[in-house]
Design a protein around this motif. Structure first.
Motif, PDB file in Angstrom:
ATOM      1  N   GLY A 168       0.775  -1.237   0.000  1.00 55.99           N
ATOM      2  CA  GLY A 168       0.000   0.000   0.000  1.00 55.99           C
ATOM      3  C   GLY A 168       0.806   1.286   0.000  1.00 55.99           C
ATOM      4  N   LYS A 169       2.129   1.166  -0.020  1.00 59.08           N
ATOM      5  CA  LYS A 169       2.952   2.376   0.027  1.00 59.08           C
ATOM      6  C   LYS A 169       2.813   3.201  -1.259  1.00 59.08           C
ATOM      7  N   PHE A 170       2.815   2.526  -2.379  1.00 59.63           N
ATOM      8  CA  PHE A 170       2.713   3.236  -3.663  1.00 59.63           C
ATOM      9  C   PHE A 170       1.329   3.028  -4.271  1.00 59.63           C
ATOM     10  N   TYR A 171       0.947   4.003  -5.089  1.00 55.44           N
ATOM     11  CA  TYR A 171      -0.361   3.980  -5.761  1.00 55.44           C
ATOM     12  C   TYR A 171      -1.473   3.766  -4.738  1.00 55.44           C
ATOM     13  N   ARG A 172      -1.433   4.533  -3.684  1.00 55.59           N
ATOM     14  CA  ARG A 172      -2.410   4.309  -2.621  1.00 55.59           C
ATOM     15  C   ARG A 172      -3.751   4.979  -2.898  1.00 55.59           C
ATOM     16  N   ASP A 173      -3.766   6.041  -3.726  1.00 59.27           N
ATOM     17  CA  ASP A 173      -5.050   6.686  -3.987  1.00 59.27           C
ATOM     18  C   ASP A 173      -5.496   6.458  -5.416  1.00 59.27           C
ATOM     19  N   GLY A 174      -6.781   6.663  -5.603  1.00 62.34           N
ATOM     20  CA  GLY A 174      -7.374   6.402  -6.916  1.00 62.34           C
ATOM     21  C   GLY A 174      -6.854   7.308  -8.006  1.00 62.34           C
ATOM     22  N   TRP A 175      -6.493   8.534  -7.644  1.00 67.12           N
ATOM     23  CA  TRP A 175      -6.028   9.479  -8.667  1.00 67.12           C
ATOM     24  C   TRP A 175      -4.737   9.005  -9.309  1.00 67.12           C
ATOM     25  N   SER A 176      -3.806   8.620  -8.470  1.00 64.09           N
ATOM     26  CA  SER A 176      -2.513   8.259  -9.041  1.00 64.09           C
ATOM     27  C   SER A 176      -2.550   6.899  -9.726  1.00 64.09           C
ATOM     28  N   ARG A 177      -3.608   6.132  -9.494  1.00 64.66           N
ATOM     29  CA  ARG A 177      -3.708   4.848 -10.173  1.00 64.66           C
ATOM     30  C   ARG A 177      -4.161   5.020 -11.617  1.00 64.66           C
ATOM     31  N   THR A 178      -4.751   6.155 -11.890  1.00 62.16           N
ATOM     32  CA  THR A 178      -5.196   6.380 -13.259  1.00 62.16           C
ATOM     33  C   THR A 178      -4.134   7.172 -14.010  1.00 62.16           C
ATOM     34  N   THR A 179      -4.394   7.365 -15.276  1.00 55.96           N
ATOM     35  CA  THR A 179      -3.420   8.121 -16.068  1.00 55.96           C
ATOM     36  C   THR A 179      -4.030   9.464 -16.445  1.00 55.96           C
ATOM     37  N   ALA A 180      -4.623  10.103 -15.474  1.00 58.95           N
ATOM     38  CA  ALA A 180      -5.268  11.375 -15.762  1.00 58.95           C
ATOM     39  C   ALA A 180      -4.244  12.379 -16.275  1.00 58.95           C
ATOM     40  N   PRO A 181      -4.546  13.041 -17.398  1.00 59.54           N
ATOM     41  CA  PRO A 181      -3.615  14.050 -17.908  1.00 59.54           C
ATOM     42  C   PRO A 181      -3.633  15.294 -17.029  1.00 59.54           C
ATOM     43  N   ALA A 182      -2.588  16.082 -17.096  1.00 59.97           N
ATOM     44  CA  ALA A 182      -2.486  17.283 -16.271  1.00 59.97           C
ATOM     45  C   ALA A 182      -3.649  18.231 -16.559  1.00 59.97           C
ATOM     46  N   LEU A 199      -6.671  17.641 -16.948  1.00 58.34           N
ATOM     47  CA  LEU A 199      -7.853  17.308 -16.159  1.00 58.34           C
ATOM     48  C   LEU A 199      -7.867  18.090 -14.847  1.00 58.34           C
ATOM     49  N   TYR A 200      -6.714  18.207 -14.225  1.00 57.28           N
ATOM     50  CA  TYR A 200      -6.616  18.956 -12.972  1.00 57.28           C
ATOM     51  C   TYR A 200      -6.891  20.439 -13.212  1.00 57.28           C
ATOM     52  N   VAL A 201      -6.370  20.964 -14.302  1.00 58.50           N
ATOM     53  CA  VAL A 201      -6.562  22.381 -14.633  1.00 58.50           C
ATOM     54  C   VAL A 201      -8.035  22.662 -14.880  1.00 58.50           C
ATOM     55  N   VAL A 202      -8.653  21.794 -15.705  1.00 57.34           N
ATOM     56  CA  VAL A 202     -10.071  21.988 -16.039  1.00 57.34           C
ATOM     57  C   VAL A 202     -10.922  21.891 -14.772  1.00 57.34           C
ATOM     58  N   THR A 203     -10.631  20.902 -13.926  1.00 57.31           N
ATOM     59  CA  THR A 203     -11.384  20.731 -12.674  1.00 57.31           C
ATOM     60  C   THR A 203     -11.269  21.993 -11.808  1.00 57.31           C
ATOM     61  N   SER A 204     -10.063  22.535 -11.714  1.00 53.72           N
ATOM     62  CA  SER A 204      -9.847  23.742 -10.914  1.00 53.72           C
ATOM     63  C   SER A 204     -10.650  24.918 -11.470  1.00 53.72           C
ATOM     64  N   LEU A 205     -10.630  25.075 -12.792  1.00 51.68           N
ATOM     65  CA  LEU A 205     -11.361  26.189 -13.413  1.00 51.68           C
ATOM     66  C   LEU A 205     -12.867  26.050 -13.188  1.00 51.68           C
ATOM     67  N   VAL A 206     -13.354  24.836 -13.335  1.00 50.44           N
ATOM     68  CA  VAL A 206     -14.789  24.596 -13.117  1.00 50.44           C
ATOM     69  C   VAL A 206     -15.169  24.954 -11.687  1.00 50.44           C
ATOM     70  N   MET A 207     -14.326  24.567 -10.747  1.00 52.87           N
ATOM     71  CA  MET A 207     -14.598  24.871  -9.333  1.00 52.87           C
ATOM     72  C   MET A 207     -14.617  26.384  -9.094  1.00 52.87           C
ATOM     73  N   LEU A 208     -13.674  27.088  -9.711  1.00 54.63           N
ATOM     74  CA  LEU A 208     -13.620  28.547  -9.566  1.00 54.63           C
ATOM     75  C   LEU A 208     -14.881  29.199 -10.108  1.00 54.63           C
ATOM     76  N   VAL A 209     -15.308  28.721 -11.281  1.00 54.13           N
ATOM     77  CA  VAL A 209     -16.528  29.265 -11.898  1.00 54.13           C
ATOM     78  C   VAL A 209     -17.718  29.013 -10.990  1.00 54.13           C
ATOM     79  N   MET A 210     -17.791  27.797 -10.431  1.00 55.15           N
ATOM     80  CA  MET A 210     -18.908  27.453  -9.545  1.00 55.15           C
ATOM     81  C   MET A 210     -18.920  28.349  -8.304  1.00 55.15           C
ATOM     82  N   VAL A 211     -17.758  28.587  -7.739  1.00 51.13           N
ATOM     83  CA  VAL A 211     -17.656  29.457  -6.560  1.00 51.13           C
ATOM     84  C   VAL A 211     -18.125  30.869  -6.915  1.00 51.13           C
ATOM     85  N   PHE A 212     -17.695  31.344  -8.097  1.00 49.46           N
ATOM     86  CA  PHE A 212     -18.072  32.686  -8.531  1.00 49.46           C
ATOM     87  C   PHE A 212     -19.583  32.793  -8.735  1.00 49.46           C
TER      88      PHE A 212
END
Lengths: 202, 90
Positions: free
Chosen positions: B51-65, B67-80
């Protein structure tokens, strides 16, 4: 991602040494196909190839700290793959689980009735006599039946297009031995093709 | 004669026809690695490292960078948007 220059590769290897999971994901994506195909060619069985090629990357992950950069990263990965293939081949032969391999199953036993009087030596283009597919099936079977030491160098040289130096590094023998094994492997292959064509004559 | 001595200088003949045939034979029906190849490797490493490596679901996938940017922008828009909706009009 391509490791085009030494600096990029060095930085990438540093990330791997630090067990950066994202860097390792990139590594697997970069080499999964080459490693899988190599292992499949060496073992001739898809189920074994799937299991073993994944194991290659587990070993790479474990041993990356020992990689000194004296050879190319790809060469080092291939070396691990070839060593694991050798061990697995030995294990499988001990267990006597020589089931019909996918390579063997490629052969169409009834397909070459027209190849009467044929030998590789006697005809310049044996592929004109029998269909390309059938001849390729014979070759595939001959490779599957070859001794692992010969098969590995033949695949690395003639299919993977590696240099003698790289092959020597991967297999862990001298270049002269690599050349000799390739020569003998090709001779075995020719002989096997001739024998297969000859059987059709009888 | 030893293997090393036999081919110490001149390389063996390459026999292009045989090489071509060999390539065709092995390239035909060349297998593709399974789609979940990376996931399989990650699961093995996760298990072997206890369990030391690849312990969370995010790092087990091959999500491109991205995805994180888009998620952050969506969250900012929602907050606004929430800010605009919840702020009393003057």
């Amino acid at each position: 991602m391509k490791l085009e220059d030494e600096g990029t590769e060095a930085r990438f290897i540093e990330r791997l040494r630090a067990h950066d999971e994202r860097a390792f994901n990139e590594l697997v994506r970069m080499y999964e196909r080459r490693v899988f195909v190599l292992v499949h060619r060496m073992l001739g069985r898809r189920d074994e190839a799937e299991d073993l090629s994944q194991e290659v990357f587990v070993q790479v992950f474990k041993a990356i700290g020992q990689f000194r950069g004296e050879s190319k990263l790809s060469t080092w990965i291939f070396r691990i793959a070839v060593n694991l293939c050798k061990n697995r081949t030995l294990y499988l032969s001990r267990r006597r689980t020589r089931g019909e391999s996918e390579l063997e199953s490629l052969a169409d036993r009834d397909a070459m009735d027209g190849a009467k009087g044929a030998t590789v030596a006697a005809i310049e283009r044996p592929d004109e006599l029998v269909s390309g597919k059938q001849l390729e099936a014979i070759v595939a079977r001959a490779i599957a039946a070859m001794e692992p030491d010969f098969r590995e160098v033949l695949v690395l040289r003639d299919v993977e297009d590696l240099s003698y130096e790289e092959i020597a590094d991967i297999v862990g023998v001298k270049e002269g031995t690599v050349k000799s094994r390739i020569h003998r492997a090709r001779a075995q292959l020719k002989e096997a093709i001739e024998r297969a064509l000859g059987e059709r004559v009888a | 004669m030893k293997d090393d001595e036999r081919f110490s200088s001149p390389p063996p003949d390459e026999d292009p026809e045989l090489r071509a045939l060999l390539r065709r034979a092995l390239a035909k029906d060349e297998p593709e690695p399974p789609r979940d190849f990376l996931q399989g490797v990650q699961q093995r490493i996760h298990r072997r490292s206890r369990g030391k490596f690849y312990r969370d679901g995010w790092s087990r996938t091959t999500a491109p960078a991205s995805l994180y940017v888009v998620t952050s922008l969506v969250m900012l828009v929602m907050v606004f948007v929430l800010y605009l909706v919840l702020t009393p009009a003057r």
